[in-house]
Design a protein around this motif. Structure first.
Motif, PDB file in Angstrom:
ATOM      1  N   PHE A 127      11.071   3.582   8.498  1.00 18.30           N
ATOM      2  CA  PHE A 127      11.460   3.923   9.859  1.00 18.30           C
ATOM      3  C   PHE A 127      12.750   4.745   9.873  1.00 18.30           C
ATOM      4  O   PHE A 127      12.907   5.631  10.708  1.00 18.30           O
ATOM      5  N   GLY A 128      13.646   4.458   8.959  1.00 18.45           N
ATOM      6  CA  GLY A 128      14.903   5.187   8.915  1.00 18.45           C
ATOM      7  C   GLY A 128      14.824   6.532   8.229  1.00 18.45           C
ATOM      8  O   GLY A 128      15.697   7.396   8.433  1.00 18.45           O
ATOM      9  N   ASP A 129      13.789   6.749   7.415  1.00 16.45           N
ATOM     10  CA  ASP A 129      13.689   7.992   6.644  1.00 16.45           C
ATOM     11  C   ASP A 129      12.220   8.318   6.430  1.00 16.45           C
ATOM     12  O   ASP A 129      11.694   8.132   5.340  1.00 16.45           O
ATOM     13  N   PHE A 130      11.580   8.821   7.473  1.00 15.81           N
ATOM     14  CA  PHE A 130      10.175   9.206   7.376  1.00 15.81           C
ATOM     15  C   PHE A 130      10.101  10.685   7.041  1.00 15.81           C
ATOM     16  O   PHE A 130      10.691  11.527   7.722  1.00 15.81           O
ATOM     17  N   THR A 131       9.355  11.013   5.984  1.00 14.61           N
ATOM     18  CA  THR A 131       9.283  12.386   5.483  1.00 14.61           C
ATOM     19  C   THR A 131       7.912  12.976   5.761  1.00 14.61           C
ATOM     20  O   THR A 131       6.902  12.503   5.235  1.00 14.61           O
ATOM     21  N   VAL A 132       7.880  14.009   6.584  1.00 12.49           N
ATOM     22  CA  VAL A 132       6.634  14.727   6.861  1.00 12.49           C
ATOM     23  C   VAL A 132       6.304  15.634   5.680  1.00 12.49           C
ATOM     24  O   VAL A 132       7.189  16.239   5.074  1.00 12.49           O
ATOM     25  N   GLY A 133       5.021  15.721   5.327  1.00  8.05           N
ATOM     26  CA  GLY A 133       4.625  16.594   4.222  1.00  8.05           C
ATOM     27  C   GLY A 133       3.299  16.163   3.648  1.00  8.05           C
ATOM     28  O   GLY A 133       2.528  15.451   4.295  1.00  8.05           O
ATOM     29  N   SER A 134       3.012  16.575   2.425  1.00  5.96           N
ATOM     30  CA  SER A 134       1.749  16.216   1.784  1.00  5.96           C
ATOM     31  C   SER A 134       1.959  16.007   0.294  1.00  5.96           C
ATOM     32  O   SER A 134       2.916  16.519  -0.296  1.00  5.96           O
ATOM     33  N   ARG A 135       1.058  15.242  -0.289  1.00  3.51           N
ATOM     34  CA  ARG A 135       1.037  14.977  -1.728  1.00  3.51           C
ATOM     35  C   ARG A 135      -0.402  15.052  -2.217  1.00  3.51           C
ATOM     36  O   ARG A 135      -1.299  14.458  -1.610  1.00  3.51           O
ATOM     37  N   THR A 136      -0.642  15.770  -3.290  1.00  3.29           N
ATOM     38  CA  THR A 136      -1.950  15.775  -3.934  1.00  3.29           C
ATOM     39  C   THR A 136      -1.875  14.898  -5.176  1.00  3.29           C
ATOM     40  O   THR A 136      -1.026  15.118  -6.053  1.00  3.29           O
ATOM     41  N   VAL A 137      -2.733  13.899  -5.238  1.00  5.33           N
ATOM     42  CA  VAL A 137      -2.677  12.891  -6.301  1.00  5.33           C
ATOM     43  C   VAL A 137      -3.989  12.912  -7.088  1.00  5.33           C
ATOM     44  O   VAL A 137      -5.009  13.428  -6.622  1.00  5.33           O
ATOM     45  N   THR A 138      -3.950  12.317  -8.259  1.00 10.55           N
ATOM     46  CA  THR A 138      -5.137  12.204  -9.107  1.00 10.55           C
ATOM     47  C   THR A 138      -5.716  10.802  -8.986  1.00 10.55           C
ATOM     48  O   THR A 138      -5.017   9.810  -9.210  1.00 10.55           O
ATOM     49  N   LEU A 139      -6.975  10.733  -8.583  1.00 11.37           N
ATOM     50  CA  LEU A 139      -7.682   9.456  -8.470  1.00 11.37           C
ATOM     51  C   LEU A 139      -8.487   9.217  -9.747  1.00 11.37           C
ATOM     52  O   LEU A 139      -8.959  10.154 -10.383  1.00 11.37           O
ATOM     53  N   GLY A 140      -8.671   7.940 -10.092  1.00 13.57           N
ATOM     54  CA  GLY A 140      -9.491   7.597 -11.233  1.00 13.57           C
ATOM     55  C   GLY A 140      -8.723   7.509 -12.542  1.00 13.57           C
ATOM     56  O   GLY A 140      -9.291   7.171 -13.578  1.00 13.57           O
ATOM     57  N   ARG A 141      -7.420   7.783 -12.490  1.00 13.16           N
ATOM     58  CA  ARG A 141      -6.606   7.668 -13.702  1.00 13.16           C
ATOM     59  C   ARG A 141      -5.996   6.276 -13.722  1.00 13.16           C
ATOM     60  O   ARG A 141      -5.253   5.886 -12.823  1.00 13.16           O
ATOM     61  N   VAL A 142      -6.315   5.490 -14.719  1.00 12.70           N
ATOM     62  CA  VAL A 142      -5.819   4.134 -14.833  1.00 12.70           C
ATOM     63  C   VAL A 142      -4.419   4.150 -15.408  1.00 12.70           C
ATOM     64  O   VAL A 142      -4.122   4.897 -16.336  1.00 12.70           O
ATOM     65  N   ALA A 143      -3.524   3.343 -14.824  1.00 16.74           N
ATOM     66  CA  ALA A 143      -2.140   3.295 -15.273  1.00 16.74           C
ATOM     67  C   ALA A 143      -2.075   3.019 -16.779  1.00 16.74           C
ATOM     68  O   ALA A 143      -2.757   2.140 -17.292  1.00 16.74           O
ATOM     69  N   GLY A 144      -1.237   3.770 -17.482  1.00 18.64           N
ATOM     70  CA  GLY A 144      -1.053   3.584 -18.903  1.00 18.64           C
ATOM     71  C   GLY A 144      -2.028   4.385 -19.752  1.00 18.64           C
ATOM     72  O   GLY A 144      -1.955   4.371 -20.967  1.00 18.64           O
ATOM     73  N   LYS A 145      -2.984   5.110 -19.080  1.00 17.50           N
ATOM     74  CA  LYS A 145      -3.941   5.926 -19.808  1.00 17.50           C
ATOM     75  C   LYS A 145      -3.837   7.354 -19.312  1.00 17.50           C
ATOM     76  O   LYS A 145      -3.618   7.610 -18.133  1.00 17.50           O
ATOM     77  N   SER A 146      -4.036   8.291 -20.186  1.00 19.64           N
ATOM     78  CA  SER A 146      -3.979   9.697 -19.795  1.00 19.64           C
ATOM     79  C   SER A 146      -5.336  10.163 -19.274  1.00 19.64           C
ATOM     80  O   SER A 146      -6.339   9.500 -19.475  1.00 19.64           O
TER      81      SER A 146
END
Length: 317
Positions: free
Chosen positions: A298-317
Motif C-alpha cells: 500500500f505504501g509503495d505500489f509499482t505500476v509496470g509489467s514483468r515477464t516470467v518463466t513458468l515451468g522452471r522448478v526452483a534449483g533447476k535450470s
C-alpha cells in the motif's frame, strides 16, 4: 520439461471513475464477454442477477454502476455482477498462519489475466485480479487477506462466482470473523475453499451451492472439501498430497516453488502461475516465481509489467 513465458502487469485504478479501469477493461471486453451465460444475456436474466447483487452486496452497488457506466458495453452490468458467469475451476494450494497468507495459483496461462491491481473502490485493496474486478487473492488496509481454491466437486447452482465474493469481503470486512459471518448470507455458485487471515486469526471455510459455509479442520486447503477424494481425483489433482505437503511446510515460500506444491504443466496445460505471499499486517504482498519475485504494498505500489518463466522448478535450470 516445457517452459513458457507469461507477462504479469500491475495497475492502479483508484475508485474506477477516472478512466484507468475502463481502459483496462475495454481491452479485455471481447474475451470477457464470452464468460457470460446465455441466461445473463437475456433481459430477465440480467434483471435477476442485478437484483441478486443488490440484495447480497448492496455496498458495492454504486461501484457496479460506476464501472458498468465507464465500460459502456452491452451486458456489462450483468457480467460485472459475477452472478451469470460460466463456471470454471482451478487447482491451487494455500495456507494461513501467524498473520501470513501463502498460496499457489494453478491454471492454464491463457485463462488468467495476470493483473495485480491496486484499487480504492470502497477502501484500499491490492490483489490478483480476474474477470475485470474479481479477485483470486488479495488484502485490504485493515490487515485482512483472503485467497481461494476450487473445492473439487462438480456442482453448480445459482449464486456468485467466488471472485466477486473475495472482492466483496475485502471491501467490507476488517477481520476473519466478520468475513466468515458475512459468508453465511452469500450464495456461491461453485464449490470453493476460502482461506482468510487477519493479525490474530487464520481460517479456511468450505463454501458451495449445496452446503452452508463449513469451517475446515485447519487454515489450509487444496482442492477437496468434506467428502472423500476418489482415486481418480487424486491422480488428476494430487490434492491430498499437496494438502499434506503444505501442512508440513507451513508458510515456507521455498517449499511452494518445488513439487509437489509447485506444479509444472499437466495434460490440460494447467500449471503453477504464481506464488503469492501476503503479509497483510504490513500491507505487503510478494509474488514469487522460481528465481524471481515482485513486491507490492500500500505504501509503495509499482505500476509496470514483468515477464516470467513458468515451468522452471526452483534449483533447476
Amino acid at each position: 520439461m516445457r517452459q513458457q513465458h507469461m507477462t504479469f502487469q500491475a495497475i492502479e485504478v483508484g475508485d474506477g471513475a477516472d478512466g484507468r479501469w475502463a481502459a483496462y477493461a475495454r481491452a479485455l471486453w471481447q474475451e470477457m464477454e464470452g464468460l457470460l451465460t446465455d441466461e445473463g444475456r437475456t433481459p430477465d436474466g440480467a434483471d435477476r442477477v442485478r437484483t441478486l447483487f443488490g440484495t447480497h452486496m448492496p455496498e458495492l452497488v454504486p461501484v457496479l454502476h460506476r464501472l458498468a457506466g465507464q465500460l459502456d458495453r452491452p451486458g456489462a452490468e450483468a457480467l460485472l455482477t459475477h452472478a451469470a458467469l460460466r463456471p470454471f475451476s482451478q487447482s491451487c494450494t494455500q495456507i494461513g498462519r501467524n498473520g501470513t497468507l501463502l498460496r499457489n495459483y494453478d491454471l492454464r496461462p491463457d485463462q488468467c489475466e495476470g493483473t495485480i491491481v491496486s484499487s480504492c473502490f470502497l477502501r484500499p485493496v491490492i490483489g490478483m485480479q480476474d474477470v475485470l474486478w474479481g479477485l483470486l487473492d488479495g488484502m485490504n488496509d485493515a490487515g485482512l487477506a483472503i485467497s481461494l481454491t476450487w473445492g473439487g466437486r462438480s456442482v453448480h447452482g445459482r449464486g456468485f462466482a467466488i471472485l466477486i465474493v473475495v472482492r466483496y469481503l475485502l471491501e467490507t470486512c476488517d477481520t476473519v470473523d466478520e468475513a466468515v459471518d458475512r459468508l453465511r448470507s452469500l450464495p456461491v455458485a461453485v464449490p470453493q475453499n476460502l482461506t482468510l487471515v487477519d493479525p490474530t486469526k487464520a481460517a479456511t471455510v468450505f463454501v458451495g451451492p449445496d452446503i452452508p459455509p463449513t469451517p475446515a479442520p485447519d487454515a489450509c486447503a487444496a482442492n477437496h472439501q468434506h467428502l472423500p477424494v476418489t482415486d481418480e481425483q487424486e491422480r488428476a489433482l494430487r490434492t491430498q498430497e499437496r494438502l499434506r505437503a503444505i501442512r508440513a511446510a507451513g508458510t515456507d515460500v521455498a517449499a511452494m516453488l518445488k513439487p509437489p506444491l509447485y506444479r509444472p504443466a499437466d495434460e490440460q496445460g494447467s500449471r503453477t502461475l504464481y506464488t503469492a505471499h501476503y503479509r497483510p499486517t504490513e500491507g505487503r504482498v510478494t509474488y514469487h516465481w522460481p528465481g524471481e519475485s515482485w513486491q507490492q504494498s500500500f505504501g509503495d505500489f509499482t505500476v509496470g509489467s514483468r515477464t516470467v518463466t513458468l515451468g522452471r522448478v526452483a534449483g533447476k535450470s
